[in-house]
Design an enzyme around this catalytic site. Sequence first.
Site, PDB file in Angstrom:
ATOM      1  N   GLU A  21      68.360  12.841  27.559  1.00  0.00           N
ATOM      2  CA  GLU A  21      68.599  14.102  28.253  1.00  0.00           C
ATOM      3  C   GLU A  21      68.316  14.101  29.749  1.00  0.00           C
ATOM      4  OE1 GLU A  21      66.866  17.386  26.109  1.00  0.00           O
ATOM      5  OE2 GLU A  21      66.906  16.184  24.297  1.00  0.00           O
ATOM      6  N   TYR A  22      67.403  13.269  30.199  1.00  0.00           N
ATOM      7  CA  TYR A  22      66.927  13.426  31.564  1.00  0.00           C
ATOM      8  C   TYR A  22      66.969  12.144  32.380  1.00  0.00           C
ATOM      9  CZ  TYR A  22      65.294  17.693  29.399  1.00  0.00           C
ATOM     10  OH  TYR A  22      65.249  18.870  28.703  1.00  0.00           O
TER      11      TYR A  22
END
Length: 80
Positions: A21-22
């Site tokens: 996600e990041y």
Amino acid sequence: MESSVKILEDYGLDGLDVDYEYPQNDEQATGYVHLLKEMREALDRHAESKGRGCAFLLTVRLCVSPRLRVPLTSRFLPID
């Protein structure tokens, strides 16, 4: 990619899910896009080798940000 396709085949899965996600920087975000592209291509090749009507899912969970090049990923990931 070969090991991912092997796991898919060994366990009778209908696709793969990637959860990253990041990304911390542009290099990671670009690498993620390249990874997804390679995975989609590997899954499509495997489906083609299995015959007509076979298809495998590639799903992702991602954080949409200016760093992640979502327009590029949408070419090989359907976005709902």
